[in-house]
Design an enzyme around this catalytic site. Sequence first.
Site: not given
Length: 232
Positions: A104-106, A154
């Site tokens: 998730v995310c970075t 994202g």
Amino acid sequence: MTNEQPVIVFALFPGVTQLDFTGPHEVFSYLPGASVILASAEGGAIEATGGMTFSGLRRLAEIPECDVVCVPGGRGSTDNAIRDDVFLGELRRLAATARFVTSVCTGSLVLGAAGLLRGRRAATHWAWRDLLAPFGAIADPARVVRDGNVITGGGVTAGIDFALSVVAELAGPEAAQAIQLQIEYAPAPPFDTGCPETAPPAILARVRERTATFAARRRQAVEAAAARLAAG
């Protein structure tokens, strides 16, 4: 491990963004039979961005295998995670036999630093999509991206969409829809500024200015991690 009793491991690190994993954790906790584990390289307790502390974490080395391994992101702490050889090694080990390798995310930058995204399409927070390329990944702006057994979400709140997508793979679309209803996930944000394509230019500029303070440091960390990976 079976599809009826999946083992889901969140691989955490100090300074992790808590909503990156607490949102998905809530979704997975509704999946009957699922075992949802929080773990880190050292085990014990970690402090997330914003000061929340999570205790009782297991050591990654103690977990023999899992069905899903998920790496959340962190504001500045992702830069440390992609330099942590012990963390990356445990991640590669678990990913080798996992049904799904996820982030998730970075967290996708961490997957990249572990060498798990070469030639794969992947999502990450919109501000850092260009940093996937040094790891041989292909940035995809979608909120949830699947490429083979790699599923990435994202930025931050995309974690809930991501988790529902994973549940659909593990237990079927109806199970995912039931969980979505149980948690009343029906987002209706007050502003249409959740992505750079719809945000007013002034708001986008303000956020870019905020991230610029550590953008150079993150880019250096990514380039160094990519160089180590290539040297291999």
